[in-house]
Design an enzyme around this catalytic site. Sequence first.
Site, mmCIF file in Angstrom:
data_model
loop_
_atom_site.group_PDB
_atom_site.id
_atom_site.type_symbol
_atom_site.label_atom_id
_atom_site.label_comp_id
_atom_site.label_asym_id
_atom_site.label_seq_id
_atom_site.Cartn_x
_atom_site.Cartn_y
_atom_site.Cartn_z
ATOM 1 N N SER A 152 0.844 -1.193 0.000
ATOM 2 C CA SER A 152 0.000 0.000 0.000
ATOM 3 C C SER A 152 0.885 1.252 0.000
ATOM 4 C CB SER A 152 -0.937 -0.041 1.208
ATOM 5 O OG SER A 152 -1.915 0.960 1.141
ATOM 6 N N ASP A 317 -8.814 -6.571 -4.521
ATOM 7 C CA ASP A 317 -8.408 -5.254 -4.022
ATOM 8 C C ASP A 317 -8.925 -4.191 -4.982
ATOM 9 O OD1 ASP A 317 -7.187 -2.990 -3.057
ATOM 10 O OD2 ASP A 317 -5.148 -3.795 -3.076
ATOM 11 N N HIS A 350 -8.130 -5.090 -0.058
ATOM 12 C CA HIS A 350 -6.819 -4.455 0.090
ATOM 13 C C HIS A 350 -6.031 -5.043 1.254
ATOM 14 C CE1 HIS A 350 -3.760 -1.481 -0.460
ATOM 15 N NE2 HIS A 350 -3.978 -0.897 0.705
#
Length: 376
Positions: A152, A317, A350
């Site tokens: 991320s 995601d 995610h």
Amino acid sequence: MSNSVGIVTAQRAHFDTPLQFNSSAVLPQYDLVYETYGTLNADRSNAILICHALSGHHHVAGSYAEDPKNIGWWDNMIGPGKPIDTDKFFVIGLNNLGGCHGSTGPSSMDPATGKPYGSSFPIVTVEDWVHAQARLADRLGIQQFAAVIGGSLGGMQAMQWSLTYPERVRHVLAIATAPCLTTENIAFNDVARNAILTDPDFHGGDFYQYKVVPTRGLRLARMLGHITYLSDDAMAGKFGRGLRSGEYKYGYDIEFEVESYLRYQGDKFAAYFDANTYLLMTKALDYFDPARHSEHNLARAFAPIKASYLVVSFSSDWRFSPDRSREIVKALLHNRRNVSYAEIQSRHGHDSFLMQDEQYFAVMRNYLNNVAKEAA
């Protein structure tokens, strides 16, 4: 703990050399809190830097003697015999500047005033973090990382390392990340920030002196963010339309199980995370855009990169979709860089990069085994 790095101790590095931020603001002095796992080899070629995501910190693996239940946020990935194998690598995790887990941030005391920095703490960018991380590497005598790894927002830092210091990183593992945020993601971040900024207890970022915390705003920001970290399938599988009491109450109190879960997550987060840090982290996400000064041509922006890459995405995601990872791969291939790509089938959204998944772990392990052979 089986295959754990065991009991760990956080360390603190103090820097008196001023750090100039992208915003032109200057931090005259600062501290970085970090942890290390494994042993640095004789030629210092086996070091790995772990870059944390929005709400992450330096405690990446192991536990503390005084708090055995406080397990590192990526403990399933890092340790003896694990994909990031501490029998082979010297692993560093740190809390970025602007954080609220020991490194200098808005809640830290400003030596010039004797009060918390609060609203005066500079807006920080991914590039600023990488410069500070490089100073820590210098302090530890590490001239080149075997790998820089992050998921991320951490993946953005890993990419930035290969751009800012191309000679200082041999491999980048960019996981569940993107070359910049989509418009929708910027919008989510703005809504989350406004929940904090409009909380009456925020006081323009200087709430510390009022002995209050903008709990409501931070709670709402986390609830919104948490929704985007999960997939629809994961939420449906975990909660469905389940009711806490089994029947409608015809009111606005908690009725659905998912409501209870989100409010619990929001309350827990607001109890330990700093509101100013949340603002800084989301803004750093918004600002990250390596192609901004290359006419938005990512391939051109990536020309300085020398590192080899592993790019990993997850099918469910939707916040950092596989399409965004493939943009990174395409730009690297255009520059004839070594790049491996894996799209993992996962239902966790995610948050998949934090989960233990056999295929995902196999990809990480196999890639890093080859990295370890280079460092041996």
